[in-house]
Motif scaffolding. Structure first.
Motif, short mmCIF file in Angstrom:
data_model
loop_
_atom_site.label_atom_id
_atom_site.label_comp_id
_atom_site.label_asym_id
_atom_site.label_seq_id
_atom_site.Cartn_x
_atom_site.Cartn_y
_atom_site.Cartn_z
N TYR A 13 9.71 -17.06 -10.19
CA TYR A 13 8.27 -17.75 -10.00
C TYR A 13 8.22 -18.86 -11.02
O TYR A 13 8.83 -18.98 -11.88
CB TYR A 13 6.78 -16.65 -10.63
N THR A 24 7.61 -4.07 -9.75
CA THR A 24 6.68 -4.30 -8.25
C THR A 24 7.33 -5.22 -7.47
O THR A 24 7.37 -5.36 -6.33
CB THR A 24 5.32 -4.45 -9.04
N LYS A 31 7.95 -5.27 -3.67
CA LYS A 31 7.59 -6.27 -2.86
C LYS A 31 8.65 -6.98 -1.96
O LYS A 31 8.51 -7.24 -0.88
CB LYS A 31 6.80 -7.33 -3.66
N SER A 59 9.64 -4.46 0.61
CA SER A 59 8.66 -4.40 1.66
C SER A 59 8.30 -5.61 2.52
O SER A 59 7.57 -5.70 3.38
CB SER A 59 7.49 -3.75 1.48
N ILE A 84 6.92 -8.76 1.51
CA ILE A 84 5.80 -9.44 1.18
C ILE A 84 6.48 -10.84 0.48
O ILE A 84 5.62 -11.80 0.73
CB ILE A 84 4.92 -8.66 0.30
N ILE A 85 7.19 -10.91 -0.03
CA ILE A 85 7.80 -12.03 -0.51
C ILE A 85 9.27 -12.42 -0.35
O ILE A 85 9.86 -11.47 -0.01
CB ILE A 85 7.53 -12.16 -2.40
N TYR A 86 9.60 -13.40 -0.45
CA TYR A 86 11.13 -13.83 -0.19
C TYR A 86 11.74 -14.07 -1.42
O TYR A 86 11.01 -14.34 -2.48
CB TYR A 86 10.90 -15.42 0.44
N PHE A 88 8.70 1.98 7.93
CA PHE A 88 8.23 2.01 6.37
C PHE A 88 6.96 2.14 6.01
O PHE A 88 6.07 1.91 6.82
CB PHE A 88 9.14 1.12 5.53
N LEU A 111 4.18 1.19 2.41
CA LEU A 111 4.18 0.77 0.99
C LEU A 111 2.56 1.43 0.52
O LEU A 111 1.66 1.31 1.23
CB LEU A 111 4.01 -0.48 0.96
N MET A 145 0.12 1.10 -2.86
CA MET A 145 -0.09 0.67 -4.21
C MET A 145 -1.17 1.33 -4.70
O MET A 145 -2.32 1.30 -4.46
CB MET A 145 -0.10 -1.00 -4.13
N LYS A 150 -4.08 -0.89 -5.25
CA LYS A 150 -4.70 -1.78 -3.74
C LYS A 150 -5.14 -0.68 -2.88
O LYS A 150 -4.34 0.19 -2.69
CB LYS A 150 -3.60 -2.66 -3.38
N ASN A 151 -6.23 -1.12 -2.22
CA ASN A 151 -6.71 -0.03 -1.19
C ASN A 151 -6.45 -0.78 0.14
O ASN A 151 -6.66 -1.92 0.23
CB ASN A 151 -8.45 -0.18 -1.53
N ASP A 164 4.33 2.43 -5.50
CA ASP A 164 4.00 1.45 -6.45
C ASP A 164 2.93 2.11 -7.57
O ASP A 164 1.60 2.17 -7.17
CB ASP A 164 3.60 0.02 -6.34
#
Lengths: 282, 338
Positions: free
Chosen positions: B13, B64, B68, B71, B73-75, B99, B101, B103, B106-107, B181
């Motif tokens: 990042y 995490t 991610k 799953s 969520i990110i590349y 699958f 996920l 967390m 997170k709700n 997670d």
């Protein structure tokens, strides 16, 4: 196909249930919607009393009242309170993850949520709306023809879609900016003046005068072809017969094109945004 | 065939570095300094069907981020991954149906509505047959003991109850791969234990593949046959839980029970004396030195009893983490200006 419809129905019904959880806030919000129109009618009655004219740029007092009442309907379709900031927040907080891992599409999911939002609103607001229109019936020129009513209905649905996808685009900018509130402020301001919410757009001058090196600008033509005009101005203009019948298909087609444009733009922003996305928040 | 195949997977990042104060904020409007954070550095991993793998690592180690990536969520910045033959970040609907996920922080349920409404939604979006849905829901509500809570708005549930609901929602479509997670974060000991028991039972019954990231050694010790330790985005260890001690702890704990309750001098020569509670003395001795040291101690002192143990796992891992953090403090990451 059946499975898909049934999914949509479930999302819709759950969103509806969620809307009805906060009864007080919901009822108050619905009734407060009537306040701005009252102030606008007072404003114009004061203006008419002051200038002592029967018509101002082609509009009589009755025309104004009829126009504002109808923009209230078009705005009830096209306005999307809180949509962009909701999307922006979900991106920033990371709640967007569930749309990426579960087999649902975020833009479609939010759209159904908004349909539910609107349905809930209409169910509650239809009675007060009907009452207001009944009380103000003398301001209208009489029942419009069925073809005008149909065109009005089509235009309203399109204005809902346009409002949704336009504001969704603002929200999706949150992938890059994280905070979309100032962008939203600019959008609201432009929309207030350019959508016909503040005044009927055909009141604008056709052309500006040329000024020094600046050539004359076709103000009205430009404003009326911007997407904003399709959010509030056109549906009432259609119903009140301000759009000539030969122009009607052209107006509706332009509205469809704007909807298509923002559908594509929102999809593009979404896909590009995800590439940029860092999956913040845990 | 492996269910999860990861090869040289990397993710970095760019993070904006803001200096302290108002003036720096104003300067930040024009010129910003960025730092590249290498969250995951070229990791490779194979996970077979039915494995329960734990990711262990300090905060910011890349656990995490790896979940991610897996799953979708990110590349990634580089490398490849395949889960059940799918490339996760293509986010194919067919993959998403197979699958789940969860967390801990997170709700995913509808906050204002009872959980059963969220479950009904999951039934639709995952296209679960009604009889299968009912059977799975019955089984899960039974195992987690949540039947009475189904019609209560989610916002009124306790943290532990909510996590049970989250797990139920995630398992309704019977995923083959489950990413967890930190599922027990913030839960009390009883709730943690319940969730662990449930996960253990469910995983053994269904033979699903689970990857779990957690700070809690208890989670890991209770659940996972295989442990992957990540620090600073790199895999440091991949193997059994007990293997960690052999690998990373060069020391043993020796507890001597003296014959007399009198202070003894000279034990410092053999190792570090950690605790003296006469007649017991605890010494930490290098593994290789243990036989020699014991022989010497026995020759010089009157000893009633000797116990030789491995240091506690948590201690070994905490040592490992802090050692890595010290190393990284010595060589900070480069700062790039723009």
């Amino acid at each position: 196909m059946y499975a898909r419809l049934s999914t949509w129905w479930t999302i819709l019904s759950i969103s509806l249930q969620e809307r009805f959880v906060y009864r007080g806030d919901f009822a108050l919000g619905t009734l407060m919607r009537f306040l701005p129109i009252v102030t606008q009618i007072f404003l114009w009655s004061a203006v008419f009393a002051a200038v002592d004219q029967k018509r101002i740029v082609g509009y009589s007092y009755e025309d104004f009242v009829a126009y504002y009442l109808l923009t209230m309907i078009s705005r009830a379709f096209s306005s999307m309170p809180g949509l962009a900031s909701q999307m922006g927040n979900q991106i920033r907080s990371g709640d967007i993850k569930k749309y990426l891992t579960q087999p649902v599409d975020m833009i479609g999911f939010f759209l159904l949520g908004r349909v539910a939002h609107k349905l809930a609103y209409y169910i509650v607001a239809i009675a007060p709306f009907a009452l207001v229109f009944f009380l103000c019936r003398q301001y209208f020129p009489g029942w419009p023809s069925p073809s005008l009513l149909t065109a009005f209905g089509v235009s309203l649905v399109l204005s809902f879609l346009l409002g949704y996808f336009l504001e969704a685009c603002m929200g999706l900018v949150g992938f890059w900016f994280l905070e979309v509130s100032s962008l939203l402020f600019v959008y609201m301001l432009l929309s207030f003046f350019l959508s016909g919410h503040m005044f009927p757009l055909d009141m604008l001058p056709g052309w500006t005068k040329s000024w020094g090196l600046l050539p004359a600008i076709p103000v009205q033509g430009i404003v009326e072809s911007l997407p904003f005009a399709y959010l509030a101005y056109y549906p009432p203009a259609i119903l009140l017969g301000k759009v000539p019948s030969w122009e009607l298909p052209y107006v509706l087609a332009t509205q469809v094109l704007w909807v298509a444009f923002f559908v594509l733009l929102s999809r593009l922003l979404y896909l590009r945004g995800l590439r940029h996305y860092g999956g913040y928040g845990g | 065939m492996a269910v999860i195949e990861i090869d040289n997977l990397s993710k970095s990042y760019r993070v904006y570095q803001k200096r302290e104060g108002l003036w720096a904020s104003i300067r930040g409007l024009f010129r910003r300094q960025y730092r590249d954070v290498h969250a995951v550095r070229s990791i490779s991993l194979r996970v077979e069907k039915g494995e329960f793998v734990a990711f262990l690592g300090p905060n910011g180690a890349g656990k995490t981020t790896t979940l991610k990536l897996l799953s979708g969520i990110i590349y990634p910045t580089g490398g490849t991954a395949r889960v059940m033959g799918f490339v996760p970040w293509e986010r194919k609907i067919a993959y998403r149906r197979r699958f789940a996920l969860v967390m801990g922080q997170k709700n995913q349920l509808w906050w204002d509505l009872p959980a059963q409404e969220s479950f009904r939604l999951h039934q639709q979006i995952y296209r679960i047959e009604p009889h299968q849905f009912q059977a799975t829901l019955d089984e899960l509500t039974e195992l987690l003991d949540i039947r009475k809570l189904l019609s209560q708005p989610v916002r009124e549930l306790s943290l532990g109850e909510r996590m049970k609901m989250e797990l139920t929602a995630a398992l309704l479509h019977q995923p083959e791969v489950l990413y967890l997670d930190e599922p027990t974060i913030g839960l009390d000991v009883v709730a943690q234990h319940r969730i662990q028991q449930f996960l253990k039972h469910y995983q053994q019954e269904r033979q699903i593949t689970i990857m779990l990231s957690s700070h809690y050694m208890k989670d890991v010790a209770a659940l996972c046959q295989r442990v992957v330790i990540i620090t600073q985005g790199q895999i440091r260890y991949d193997g059994s839980l007990s293997g960690i001690i052999d690998r990373f702890s060069g020391q043993k704990l020796v507890t001597l029970t003296l014959a007399e309750e009198a202070p003894v001098d000279g034990l410092e020569r053999f190792g570090q004396v950690i605790e003296v509670q006469l007649p017991k003395v605890k010494i930490r001795i290098d593994r290789a030195q243990v036989p020699k040291a014991l022989a010497a101690i026995l020759a010089q002192h009157a000893i009633e009893d000797i116990a030789v143990e491995d240091p506690p796992l948590e201690e070994v891992i905490a040592d490992l983490f802090s050692q890595v953090q010290k190393e990284s403090a010595v060589k900070p990451e480069p700062v790039a200006a723009e």
